[in-house]
Design a protein around this motif. Structure first.
Motif, PDB file in Angstrom:
ATOM      1  N   THR B  40       1.185  -1.051  -0.393  1.00  0.00           N
ATOM      2  CA  THR B  40      -0.133  -0.349   0.295  1.00  0.00           C
ATOM      3  C   THR B  40       0.835   1.811   0.110  1.00  0.00           C
ATOM      4  O   THR B  40       0.220   2.339  -0.643  1.00  0.00           O
ATOM      5  N   HIS B  44       1.188   4.427  -3.290  1.00  0.00           N
ATOM      6  CA  HIS B  44       0.633   5.859  -2.618  1.00  0.00           C
ATOM      7  C   HIS B  44       1.967   5.768  -2.447  1.00  0.00           C
ATOM      8  O   HIS B  44       2.155   7.365  -2.071  1.00  0.00           O
ATOM      9  N   ARG B  86      -4.790   4.574   3.368  1.00  0.00           N
ATOM     10  CA  ARG B  86      -4.490   5.810   1.912  1.00  0.00           C
ATOM     11  C   ARG B  86      -4.494   6.726   3.038  1.00  0.00           C
ATOM     12  O   ARG B  86      -3.437   7.515   3.547  1.00  0.00           O
ATOM     13  N   TYR B  90      -1.929   9.709   4.557  1.00  0.00           N
ATOM     14  CA  TYR B  90      -1.708  10.431   4.455  1.00  0.00           C
ATOM     15  C   TYR B  90      -1.855  11.464   6.525  1.00  0.00           C
ATOM     16  O   TYR B  90      -1.727  12.151   6.423  1.00  0.00           O
ATOM     17  N   GLU B 163     -12.131  10.219   3.575  1.00  0.00           N
ATOM     18  CA  GLU B 163     -10.595  10.607   4.110  1.00  0.00           C
ATOM     19  C   GLU B 163      -9.912  11.540   4.266  1.00  0.00           C
ATOM     20  O   GLU B 163      -9.053  11.528   5.483  1.00  0.00           O
TER      21      GLU B 163
END
Lengths: 614, 195
Positions: B40, B44, B86, B90, B163
């Protein structure tokens, strides 16, 4: 619905509910202001989206994952190779700049191709959606503003009266009319949106009025409040200048500025175009790629067949909070058409085009400054920065900035944290150094204690310096910094001076009295004998230069402070004790209104000195 | 560096004899494997470094912050990696950028005055184009950290509001307000300095 920047932003991000999105669609058809605002929002999103990308090669990614412990040293990188991945069948049909895979040659390629896809038609709730009307007979241009709104100086974000953004954008699902200056009188407002659904089942074909269109966009708007506007503009201009000054730290050899403030070519040749051989100016140009021509989107003219009346546009910063109670035009259209005696115009569920038509044509960088000879000069905020005329050369701050950059680089996290400026620490350090220097310097020249001063002065005045004769050279003592006593008062040359007394030293002045007598003015000085040894102190009296001052000089007499002030109207207008008096002397000065003859004598065993002025 | 893979929960025979005293580590069966998190992260990584570069305006610092964020995410991985992976990455990177957390951590205090050379990350990235300053980045520089992060998360990284709410540690409504305000301020500043 109400015009809201929050709603437009959420609508642009497709975060609204389908019903709410349909309302915005319907509202956008008739609201030019919201169309313009949406165009601005799209433009700003596009600018951020086209920022350059950073790529991490496979070895760098492997090193990073190994560093944090997600991979072992000998473990392969998960996933397929980054730059050698096979292009899928779907991506083969797309141009390279719309494919999901970026590359070294295309660092600006968008990573999210879905955002570049044409926006699908909104889904309108079935209870609110009338059956689609028959296609209009004439297809004309979409109801967008002909002129490019971004090239105009519309005061979209006028700083005048701009409230705090986060407070003025509040989500509200229910339309509420609170500001009457934004209220629009539309017939049929009181009707509920779902009431006339039955009348919409059989719509009439729309009437095409191709000549009508949106009103011309305003060029500039005056600020709401002159004082507040000026203050806001000054504040913004100051903020911009400070930001530009901070941004000049980017004038680094490893960071190249291609446009805007700090561009080297502009600073050198502000008036003409750049030569091709300019080495330092490397304009970033997008490679010319075959671009697909956007297909014109058919838009029913009937959707905008409403006659637009000229209206005054408010600045777009007002759309955050103010409400614009606009009823659903489509639901009320049959009633209004019936009242007006014209066929009803039914909506077409189609997304109203934004002021900025989606185009895949290569557009110049929006932040580039036109360097053509005919281009207008930069604005007033940039003139001093670009031209370098605002500051003389001898006042250049570049060495200081370079030092600040060096300091900031050596610090951590330094430039990484927003709002933390390393120059503040430099300033604090400079202030601390100046403070230390001031403390040390002030300590060396500060006034010593009174006892030391007395002992020192006494020693220097009475004790002679003992010089020991030796063969070896003596070290000369460095004189210490001692406060210099003020010079003693110098008596002027007295006229008519005469001296009394026998030189007694045990007397002190107790007080001075004044009295007016027939024919003369008398001054009585009361003296006190502290030991009772008798005698009389030596006193010298005389008239000073000009004949307007009488000086009385005692020898070895202790004064008792400043004498009393004589009463007004007499010969003596003032009396002062001269400080400091000469060594061993006590001198009084009496100001005379006019010249007088002085006669003095002692009374009562020299306990009174009587001075008669005639 | 220790491996973050959790060992599967195994009930030993002696534990079965005293079931009341057994504490089953449920998270061991739920938490993702380090390999999945690595995949993952690799997926990203470019976007993370791009986001951090434009957030702190320095590619080298951005790599340090991204490394610190990934390290934090590896220590505290999300339970639903495919759903929240994700956003968790972040979020960790944003927190590292905001708080200046680097990995490997740099010495603090007077020790840093005597260090030799740079102890930054040895990871090389291709950030030549992203390091160039332009008007857009100048306008971004004038925004506050949260607004800049919101703008970049939405328009550059392509996160949705849900998100972003996890990343910015606020509600989705606040995220919407933040994005709208950031766009508005960014537009005002850009039009002001771009003439």
């Amino acid at each position: 619905m109400r015009c809201s920047l929050l709603t437009l932003s959420s609508y642009l991000d497709r975060e609204l509910a389908p019903e709410r999105s349909a309302e915005v669609d319907a509202h956008l058809v008739g609201c030019v202001r919201c169309q313009t605002g949406l165009g601005y929002l799209r433009e700003e999103a596009h600018r951020v989206r086209t920022l350059s990308r950073v790529t991490v090669p496979d070895d760098g990614a492997h090193a990073l994952l190994t560093t944090v412990g997600l991979l072992a040293e000998d473990e392969a990188l998960p996933g397929e190779p980054r730059w050698h991945a096979p292009i899928t069948q779907l991506e083969q049909g797309l141009p390279p700049w719309l494919q999901d895979r970026g590359g070294r040659t295309l660092p600006w390629a968008p990573r999210n191709p879905a955002a570049h896809q044409p926006v699908p038609a909104p889904v309108i709730a079935p209870q609110l959606v009338p059956p689609p009307p028959p296609p209009p007979p004439v297809q004309t241009a979409p109801p967008v503003v002909d002129e490019d709104p971004f090239t105009m100086t519309m005061n979209f974000d006028s700083p005048a009266g701009r409230p705090a953004v986060e407070e003025d954008i509040e989500p509200s699902a229910e339309p509420q009319v609170t500001h009457h200056d934004f209220e629009v009188e539309v017939p049929g407002t009181a009707q509920s949106p779902a009431a006339p659904i039955e009348d919409l089942q059989e719509p009439e074909p729309p009437v095409v009025t191709a000549a009508q269109g949106p009103p011309p966009m305003p060029v500039a708007l005056p600020p709401r409040s002159p004082v507040g506007g000026i203050v806001a503009r000054m504040r913004d201009a100051l903020a911009v200048r400070m930001a530009l000054l901070r941004g000049e730290g980017a004038l680094d050899p490893d960071i190249q500025i291609v446009s805007g403030a700090g561009a080297p070519a502009r600073r050198r040749q502000p008036a003409g175009p750049l030569p091709e051989s300019e080495a330092e100016f490397e304009e970033v140009e997008l490679p010319s790629q075959p671009q697909p021509q956007p297909q014109p989107q058919p838009v029913a003219v009937g959707a905008v067949a409403e006659s637009f009346e000229p209206m005054e546009f408010e600045p777009m910063d007002a759309i955050g909070d103010e409400e614009l109670d606009i009823p659903d035009r489509w639901l009320n259209e049959p009633q209004r058409a019936e009242a007006a005696g014209r066929p009803a115009v039914l909506p077409v569920p189609i997304r109203p085009p934004a002021p900025v038509a989606p185009s895949h044509e290569p557009q110049p960088e929006p932040h580039d400054i036109d360097d053509s000879p005919g281009a207008p000069p930069p604005g007033r905020h940039m003139r001093s920065v670009l031209g370098g005329t605002g500051r003389p050369s001898w006042l250049s701050l570049e060495p200081i900035r370079q030092a600040m950059r060096d300091v900031s680089r050596s610090r951590e996290p330094g430039v990484a944290i927003a709002g933390r400026d390393s120059r503040l620490w430099v300033f604090g350090g400079a202030v601390l150094i100046i403070l230390l220097v001031g403390v040390l310097t002030g300590k060396s020249v500060s006034t010593p204690s009174s006892s030391n001063t007395a002992a020192h002065s006494h020693g220097t005045a009475t004790t002679p310096v003992q010089q020991v004769p030796t063969a070896a050279p003596t070290t000369i003592a460095t004189p210490t910094a001692a406060p210099t006593p003020p010079p003693a008062a110098v008596l002027p040359a007295l006229t008519g001076a005469h001296t009394l007394g026998s030189g007694a030293t045990q007397y002190g002045v107790n007080g001075i009295r004044y009295g007016v007598h027939p024919g003369d003015y008398r001054i009585v000085v009361d003296l006190g004998d502290t030991t009772g040894a008798g005698g009389a102190p030596t006193v010298t009296l005389g008239i000073g230069p000009g004949g307007t001052a009488l000086y009385v000089e005692f020898s070895s007499v202790t004064p008792s402070g400043q004498p009393e002030t004589p009463s007004a109207g007499g010969v003596v207008t003032g009396a002062t004790l001269l400080l400091p008096s000469p060594a061993g002397k006590t001198v009084y000065r009496f100001s005379l209104q006019h010249s007088a003859t002085v006669s003095a004598y002692y009374l009562f065993n020299a306990t009174r000195l009587v001075i008669d002025l005639t | 560096m220790s491996h973050t893979a959790r060992a599967p929960c195994i009930l030993r025979p002696q534990d079965r004899a005293f079931p009341l005293n057994v504490m089953i580590n449920v998270a061991a069966n739920v938490l993702p494997e380090s390999r999945e998190l690595a995949a993952t992260t690799r997926e990203h990584l470019d976007d993370l470094v791009t986001y951090a570069t434009h957030l702190v305006f320095d590619a080298h610092d951005a790599v340090d912050f991204v490394t610190a964020g990934i390290y934090h995410a590896s220590r505290y991985p999300p339970a639903r990696l495919r759903v929240d992976g994700r956003a968790a990455l972040y979020r960790a990177v944003t927190r590292a950028c905001r708080q200046g957390q680097r990995y490997p951590p740099r010495p603090h205090g007077p020790v840093r005055l005597f260090r030799r050379g740079s102890q930054g990350s040895r990871i090389e990235v291709d950030a030549a184009a992203a390091s160039k300053m332009n008007t857009v980045k100048r306008a971004l520089q004038m925004l506050s950290f949260d607004r800049r992060a919101a703008l970049l998360l939405r328009d550059l990284a392509g996160l949705d509001y849900r998100e972003m709410a996890r990343v910015l540690e606020c509600s989705p409504d606040s995220t919407a307000r933040l994005v709208a305000a950031a766009r508005r301020e960014f537009g005002s500043i850009y039009r002001e300095i771009a003439i």
